[in-house]
Scaffold this active site. Structure first.
Site: not given
Ligand code: AMP
Length: 412
Positions: A38, A212, A367, A390
């Protein structure tokens, strides 16, 4: 309307207060910086201000000290690192001072003593609760230190804090730093917000992943009206597949988002957007690095007790083909549980495919996808890697970022 840039301002012999993002990870005791990315990202703006002979005051937050001084969150360790980095970047020794408080008599006196071409770093803004509360008096005190205000902290631009928003009401002009300008430029162009030739080059392909659906709904909704193809992987894909009637075993599913997922699928079809979901999967018998795994292909139901933790090779090939044909690519979120080597192949392959398309403008934000690009060693081959997780997500949702909105508009 483009925002005023630091390059539009006269900085010579002026006190320039620059909001930077020095929210760097530290060792547990707060004594050492473990990753100075950063600081490096904002060096070009600092270098520019010093070249212009500004009296440069740098302000940042670090961590969440909850409105109280706390040695663990002091910005003091940044002083030495900044000296070293400036030494390397500029090739001459720059005087970098430190004020133990970001406002008050001490900060005022140290900034008065500042000479052109010197730097003063202020202590953590968040040692005062007024920073996050966007208190006008606190903002005015910060503003009283300077004649010119510059914001280069894209990572905090989605927050209306005293140092990002409030202060702009107490200065004549508020300009974007070079990093801020680059962020707004790349992300803005991808969303067609640029002026004149600002529309994204087509085909425009967006890749979304991560855990999610609920975190990415806003982005999906906003991008559906702009992209030619939307590739969805990661945990969030399984809510979509279930919405289409496929049983996905123990894979991540947000039951309360099934209707919404179905709605998005229908909307994509109506708007002529190719919505690609995984067509094969790496299934695991449990969520563990040494889980038993199996490839699963097709639209049949998954075995009940298994879960999908990565996209499979057919999906990789389909996604890579879309990416190869794109002129603009935006990627946010991993394709699987890439932290575990057994489930990293999909994310690595997507990183490689994005990097391989050198003819396209490629933007990676968030991230985890940034970490994936770095892990894969292709960071240098991406047009723009956003520094704000974010903030870039909110930008892609089409939200107005208070720290960007507050900057002065450029007049012709
Ligand atoms: P996000 O912060 O929403 O971008 O999510 C990132 C996280 O999603 C990472 O820690 C991944 O391990 C998790 N992730 C990605 N694919 C899957 C999956 N098929 N099942 C469970 N977790 C997942």
């Amino acid at each position: 309307m483009p925002k005023l840039s630091i390059r539009d301002l006269e900085l010579k012999n002026k006190h320039v207060l620059m909001r930077v993002d020095f929210n760097v990870p530290l060792t547990e005791d707060g004594s050492e910086i473990t990753d100075d990315t950063r600081i490096r990202e904002t060096l070009p703006t600092i270098h520019y201000a010093l070249e212009q002979r500004a009296k440069l005051i740098l302000a940042s937050h670090l961590g969440r000290p909850k409105g109280k001084p706390n040695a663990k969150y002091s910005l003091r360790p940044v002083v030495d690192r900044l000296r070293i980095l400036l030494d390397h970047a500029i090739g001459e020794r720059i005087n970098v001072g430190f004020s133990p408080d970001c406002i008050g008599e001490i900060a005022a006196e140290l900034s008065r003593q500042l000479e052109s071409g010197q730097v003063l770093l202020l202590e953590n803004l968040r040692f005062h609760p007024e920073e996050e509360a966007n208190d006008p008096e606190f903002a005015a005190k910060l503003a009283s230190l300077c004649e010119v205000y510059v914001n280069d902290a894209f990572g905090t631009a989605h927050r209306a804090h005293a140092s990002t928003e409030g202060i702009t009401h107490h200065v004549r002009e508020a300009a974007a730093g070079l990093l801020m300008e680059k962020e707004i430029g790349y992300l803005g162009r991808a969303l067609g917000l640029g002026a004149g030739d600002g529309a994204p080059a087509k085909p425009f392909v967006a890749i979304l992943g991560g855990a999610k659906v609920s975190d990415k709904i806003g982005v999906i909704e906003n991008l559906l009206g702009k992209v030619d193809a939307l590739l969805i992987g990661g945990g969030m894909a399984y809510t979509f597949l279930k919405a289409k009637g496929q049983e996905v075993g123990k894979s991540l599913v947000e039951l309360d988002k099934l209707d919404l997922a179905a709605e998005m699928i229908a909307k994509a079809e109506k708007q002529g957007v190719r919505l690609l979901l995984p067509i094969d999967h790496v299934l695991a018998d449990r969520f563990a690095p040494d889980a038993k795994t199996e490839l699963f292909s097709g639209t049949g139901d998954f075995p009940e007790d298994w879960m999908a933790l990565d996209i499979g090779p057919e999906t990789i090939a389909a996604f890579a083909a879309e990416i190869a044909g794109a002129a603009t690519v935006v990627w946010n979120g991993p394709m699987g549980v890439f932290e575990l080597p057994a489930f990293a192949a999909g994310t690595t392959a997507v990183a490689e495919a994005v990097a391989a398309n050198q003819g396209a403008t490629t933007v990676v934000g968030g991230g985890d996808s940034v970490a994936a690009v770095q892990q894969t060693g292709v960071a240098a081959m991406i047009s723009h890697i956003s520094t704000g997780g974010g903030a870039s997500l909110e930008f892609l949702e089409g939200k107005k970022l208070p720290g960007v909105e507050a900057l002065t508009e450029k007049t012709a």
